[in-house]
Design an enzyme around this catalytic site. Structure first.
Site, PDB file in Angstrom:
ATOM      1  N   SER A  16       0.408   2.727 -12.121  1.00  0.00           N
ATOM      2  CA  SER A  16       0.317   2.758 -10.660  1.00  0.00           C
ATOM      3  C   SER A  16      -1.110   3.037 -10.212  1.00  0.00           C
ATOM      4  O   SER A  16      -1.624   2.394  -9.282  1.00  0.00           O
ATOM      5  CB  SER A  16       1.254   3.834 -10.096  1.00  0.00           C
ATOM      6  N   ARG A  39      -3.951   9.746  -5.267  1.00  0.00           N
ATOM      7  CA  ARG A  39      -2.617  10.340  -5.389  1.00  0.00           C
ATOM      8  C   ARG A  39      -1.862  10.272  -4.059  1.00  0.00           C
ATOM      9  O   ARG A  39      -0.635  10.101  -4.046  1.00  0.00           O
ATOM     10  CB  ARG A  39      -2.719  11.791  -5.882  1.00  0.00           C
ATOM     11  N   HIS A  42      -0.595   6.814  -3.855  1.00  0.00           N
ATOM     12  CA  HIS A  42       0.511   6.706  -4.811  1.00  0.00           C
ATOM     13  C   HIS A  42       1.791   7.298  -4.238  1.00  0.00           C
ATOM     14  O   HIS A  42       2.890   6.763  -4.449  1.00  0.00           O
ATOM     15  CB  HIS A  42       0.125   7.419  -6.109  1.00  0.00           C
TER      16      HIS A  42
END
Length: 206
Positions: A16, A39, A42
């Site tokens: 990812s 992050r 994500h």
């Protein structure tokens, strides 16, 4: 017919991150700042955060120092407390503090005519807070900034990313002007998943 590429569970996050890096391309962020932004993307699937994140120059260093010193992390909702990695916290002895649902907080809010989020911050001043992370309640962020400005509260880092339409963008605009270490996301975007992603990214970096 759609064909799915098999991938081992332990490799999903890494893959990812590779997809995010490839699709995003070069950015203006320093490497440790990018780890935070990546992050958050994500966690949300929203590449728009790459445009909206703002970092005080000392934000990352201040957050890492607070974590490594074992200081606690104040969050505004229990959902955030549940999302922060317990395994990473255990390494440094940090504790997540969330007082919004406690009866004493409700009583203080009623007595002062404020929100529970406001009262929860007031009640947490003495809890050795190193990082404040607000993703839901602008009133919690506003109260934290007010107490800091009054010299009554001294966290090392303020993460202010509340989502919404009433005072959310305005509270983050105020935070972006502060001289102390902060991380914020301008505009209406944000939310508890973003606050959690920022904290977990810092824990990983630490």
């Amino acid at each position: 017919m759609l064909t799915l590429q098999p991938i081992a569970p332990q490799d999903i996050e890494a893959e990812s991150f590779r997809i995010i890096e490839r699709e995003l391309g070069p950015t203006r962020f320093l490497p440790e700042e990018f780890a935070v932004v990546r992050r958050a993307i994500h966690a949300t699937g929203d590449f728009g955060f790459a445009e909206n994140f703002r970092f005080h120059p000392q934000a990352i260093a201040a957050g890492l120092a607070a974590i490594r010193a074992g200081k606690n992390i104040l969050v505004d909702v229990n959902m955030a407390a549940s999302g922060i990695s317990g395994g990473l916290l255990a390494r440094f002895g940090n504790r997540v503090v969330c007082r919004v649902a406690e009866p004493e907080t409700a009583a203080l809010a009623k007595a002062n005519g404020t929100t529970r989020s406001d009262a929860a911050v007031v009640r947490s001043v003495g809890d050795q807070i190193g990082i404040v992370a607000v993703g839901n309640a602008p009133t919690a962020l506003l109260k934290a900034m007010e107490l800091i400005d009054q010299g009554l509260f001294s966290p090392d880092l303020v993460i202010g990313v509340p989502v919404g339409f009433v005072n959310a963008a305005e509270s983050k605009d105020l935070l972006a002007e502060k001289l102390y270490p902060h991380i914020t996301v301008l505009g209406r975007k944000g939310g508890t998943p973003v606050a959690v992603a920022v904290v977990n990214a810092l824990l990983k970096l630490a």
